[in-house]
Design a protein around this motif. Structure first.
Motif, mmCIF file in Angstrom:
data_model
loop_
_atom_site.group_PDB
_atom_site.id
_atom_site.type_symbol
_atom_site.label_atom_id
_atom_site.label_comp_id
_atom_site.label_asym_id
_atom_site.label_seq_id
_atom_site.Cartn_x
_atom_site.Cartn_y
_atom_site.Cartn_z
ATOM 1 N N ARG A 26 0.776 -1.056 -0.024
ATOM 2 C CA ARG A 26 0.036 -0.190 0.150
ATOM 3 C C ARG A 26 0.928 1.160 0.145
ATOM 4 N NH1 ARG A 26 -4.870 -1.189 -1.606
ATOM 5 N NH2 ARG A 26 -5.820 -2.939 -0.360
ATOM 6 N N LYS A 29 3.911 1.483 2.800
ATOM 7 C CA LYS A 29 3.553 1.209 4.215
ATOM 8 C C LYS A 29 4.109 -0.256 4.481
ATOM 9 C CE LYS A 29 0.773 4.403 5.584
ATOM 10 N NZ LYS A 29 -0.328 4.806 4.743
ATOM 11 N N THR A 356 -10.751 -2.626 6.053
ATOM 12 C CA THR A 356 -10.485 -1.460 5.164
ATOM 13 C C THR A 356 -9.498 -0.731 5.459
ATOM 14 O OG1 THR A 356 -12.346 -2.158 3.653
ATOM 15 C CG2 THR A 356 -11.234 -0.137 3.257
ATOM 16 N N ILE A 357 -9.885 -0.161 6.741
ATOM 17 C CA ILE A 357 -9.006 1.045 7.320
ATOM 18 C C ILE A 357 -7.627 0.649 7.853
ATOM 19 C CG2 ILE A 357 -9.068 2.993 8.837
ATOM 20 C CD1 ILE A 357 -12.107 3.152 8.653
ATOM 21 N N ASP A 359 -6.202 -2.024 6.386
ATOM 22 C CA ASP A 359 -5.387 -2.309 5.522
ATOM 23 C C ASP A 359 -4.811 -1.322 4.879
ATOM 24 O OD1 ASP A 359 -4.763 -4.152 3.097
ATOM 25 O OD2 ASP A 359 -6.148 -3.124 2.081
ATOM 26 N N GLU A 360 -5.464 0.109 4.925
ATOM 27 C CA GLU A 360 -4.930 1.076 4.334
ATOM 28 C C GLU A 360 -3.665 1.637 5.026
ATOM 29 O OE1 GLU A 360 -6.030 1.752 1.542
ATOM 30 O OE2 GLU A 360 -5.153 4.031 1.304
ATOM 31 N N GLU A 361 -3.536 1.161 6.219
ATOM 32 C CA GLU A 361 -2.241 1.365 7.023
ATOM 33 C C GLU A 361 -1.149 0.121 6.936
ATOM 34 O OE1 GLU A 361 -2.099 4.057 9.325
ATOM 35 O OE2 GLU A 361 -3.618 4.624 7.929
ATOM 36 N N SER B 2 -7.075 11.625 1.760
ATOM 37 C CA SER B 2 -6.549 10.356 1.335
ATOM 38 C C SER B 2 -7.814 9.387 0.870
ATOM 39 C CB SER B 2 -5.844 9.697 2.741
ATOM 40 O OG SER B 2 -7.360 9.396 3.535
ATOM 41 N N GLU B 3 -7.319 8.364 0.432
ATOM 42 C CA GLU B 3 -8.263 7.600 -0.147
ATOM 43 C C GLU B 3 -9.470 7.038 0.734
ATOM 44 O OE1 GLU B 3 -6.300 4.404 -2.308
ATOM 45 O OE2 GLU B 3 -6.218 5.253 -4.116
ATOM 46 N N ILE B 4 -8.814 6.954 1.965
ATOM 47 C CA ILE B 4 -9.587 6.337 2.894
ATOM 48 C C ILE B 4 -10.821 7.469 3.247
ATOM 49 C CG2 ILE B 4 -9.804 6.278 5.429
ATOM 50 C CD1 ILE B 4 -9.463 3.625 4.295
ATOM 51 N N PHE B 122 -11.310 0.668 -4.060
ATOM 52 C CA PHE B 122 -11.266 -0.465 -2.972
ATOM 53 C C PHE B 122 -12.235 -1.784 -3.583
ATOM 54 C CE2 PHE B 122 -10.742 3.393 -0.458
ATOM 55 C CZ PHE B 122 -9.564 2.929 0.430
#
Lengths: 414, 150
Positions: A26, A29, A356-357, A359-361, B2-4, B122
């Protein structure tokens, strides 16, 4: 570093054995891999073994007159011996290679089950089971008009042994139970379960898919009749697993799949089946995968496992305390005996959004029902977020998880 | 952003927290349950028609923020629209969440649905956003069974 004949467990050295653990994901990360209950990562030696086999040793087994086939057969059978010794089976004949734990259970249901379960008979499983240890028995019960009985559990996710004892009757033909729950981490009292079942003359199948990574399983000490597990959940390749069966029971079972390798002689009138374990290994198996499983076992057994067990316990305690301390977080599955699985809920935030959040990290967790819908139903929830650990997980990674959970709450303004 | 942050815009968080039309229509002409076995999202969509006009539309159920907000925004957008317009909106919405090209003319019709533009980044969440719409499609096509995204 070696201590006695065992390699000393050092977390930093161990992490260097797993190339994927130093990768980024990602957009740069750092990868925080906390989905080990789904599948573990693979050490370099296992990865190398796959390449080496296909580069230098690839041939079919059990039939070649040529040198390569001899080498491949020798390597394949060497893995069987490694498995035998790993689980302390009496004989190599009791070690059958499968595609995974799921196939092992299906094999027993289709052979032992079909041959022994009749109308009104009963099969006992537990409320903790993964779908793979529910559905094969459900189908068998439907086919035979037999009954499926469920060992209940308490609010911590621990099985109620008193209820189990009451459940056993003359009609009980098999007990099939998990050793460690994939959804909650609960370690079940397999030794007691086997003793109680055997006192009633009932054989026991143990699903050890989630156990093998975390502790050693001795089929003789536990007196287990069937044991199933998957290579990929213990640092080996996917597509390979093991069914251990007590030889005296395996001998009475009809074959599972039929074809090559499982026969002694074939005419159009009659087929004589091969001896154990080949009777249950029809067709060309996953040779490279089996060899990889052997290498994974060699990798795991080089360590003194009591040190690792202590490390993992400390890690789980740390993770539980840190995550529980976050406002609005509730841990699902609080059994006294657990492997490194932390299922949790954040108030008013669905696990899928949490996943999902995170995963973004760069944090890989599982969100969902974990193929254990009855467990979710027991707690009245549709899903959880699950972080699952291995011996190569660090406290620092748990700190990332905790920061990730705070980030989730921030995104949701709670 | 950000994408989130693009995914979890305030409007989506608001519709998740306070879903609109979150009720059963007792005298609904049609209703259907939609289910995503992957994450367990489960919604029942109710529709009351007046000819081919959506007179009332509502939903109940549970699931993630994306699916719940999608159901909430969908029901608030479709009241008073024709079945044909609803189908057309679903086609544009589907393009939006899967990242397909949308013409300016189509974009004008999107209105509030534009907040789901972040979903396309996503891929695992496309099914969440489209579950209520697939369920509605099932109603329009008069399916009697549970609609599944799998």
């Amino acid at each position: 570093m070696l201590l006695g004949n065992k390699r000393l467990f050092s977390i930093s050295e161990v992490r260097d054995d797993f190339p994927i653990l130093s990768k980024t994901i990602r957009n740069g990360k750092r990868l925080i891999y906390l989905d080990n209950a789904a599948t573990t990562q693979k050490p370099q030696c296992v990865i190398d073994s796959q390449r080496h086999f296909y580069e230098s040793e690839n041939a079919n087994i059990h039939r070649g007159v040529h040198a390569l086939s001899e080498i491949a057969t020798e390597k394949y059978e060497r893995s069987r011996e490694l498995v035998r010794s790993f689980i302390n089976a009496r004989s190599r004949r009791e070690v059958i290679f499968t595609r995974g734990a799921t196939e092992g259970i299906n094999l027993v249901a289709a052979t032992f089950g079909r041959a022994n379960v009749q109308e009104n008979d009963e099969i006992v499983i537990s409320h903790l089971e993964h779908h793979s240890n529910i559905v094969p028995w459900q189908l068998l019960c439907q086919e035979k008009s037999a009954k499926l009985r469920i060992i209940p559990m308490n609010e911590n996710g621990e099985l109620l042994l008193d209820e189990f004892t009451k459940m056993l009757t003359k009609r009980t033909k098999l007990v099939a139970v998990t050793y460690a729950s994939n959804a909650l981490g609960t370690v079940t009292p397999v030794k007691e379960i086997v003793q109680i079942a055997h006192a009633h003359g009932v054989p026991v199948l143990v699903d050890a898919a989630q156990a093998m990574l975390h502790f050693r399983v001795d089929v003789q000490a536990l007196d287990i009749d069937f044991l199933v597990f998957s290579a990929h959940k213990m640092c080996g390749p996917t597509g390979v697993g093991v069914l251990y069966g007590r030889e005296s029971i395996l001998n009475t079972m009809p074959p599972y799949q039929s074809g090559g390798d499982m026969i002694r002689s074939v005419t159009f009138e009659k087929t004589l089946f091969n001896e154990l374990p080949y009777k249950f290994e029809a067709g060309t198996p996953n040779i490279a995968g089996v060899i990889g499983l052997g290498v994974a076992i060699e990798y795991l057994t080089q360590f003194d496992w009591s040190t690792i067990a202590m490390y993992e316990k400390e890690l789980l305690t740390y993770a539980t305390e840190q995550v529980k301390a976050i406002n609005g977080v509730r841990i699902i599955g609080t059994a006294a005996e657990k492997v490194g699985v932390l299922s949790f809920l954040i108030e008013n935030i669905h696990p899928h959004d949490v996943g999902t959040i995170l995963d973004e990290e760069g944090i890989a967790v599982r969100a969902g029902h974990h193929c254990a819908q009855p467990v979710m139903e027991h707690f009245g929830i549709p899903a959880t977020t699950r972080a699952s650990f291995a011996f190569y997980t660090t406290k620092e990674e748990i700190d990332y998880l905790v920061r990730g959970i705070h980030k989730v709450k921030e995104v949701f303004h709670v | 952003m950000s994408e989130i942050q693009t995914l979890y815009q305030d409007l989506i968080l608001d519709h998740n927290k306070n879903p609109r039309n979150f009720r059963k229509i007792e005298n609904a002409d049609r209703f259907l349950e939609g289910y995503n076995p992957l994450c367990g999202d489960r919604y029942t969509v109710y529709v009351k028609l007046n000819g081919d006009i959506v007179d009332d539309i509502s939903f109940v159920g549970s699931g993630c923020a994306i699916s719940k907000a999608s159901a909430s925004v969908m029901t608030s957008m479709l009241k008073g629209k024709t079945i044909h317009e609803a189908q057309e909106l679903f086609t544009i919405f589907h393009k939006l969440v899967t990242g397909e090209h949308i013409s300016n003319q189509e974009r004008e019709k999107l209105g509030k649905l534009e907040v789901f533009s972040g979903v396309s980044a996503f891929p695992t969440r496309v099914k969440c956003a489209s579950l209520p719409w697939h369920t509605l499609k099932g109603i329009i096509e008069d399916k009697n069974t549970v609609v599944s995204t799998e």
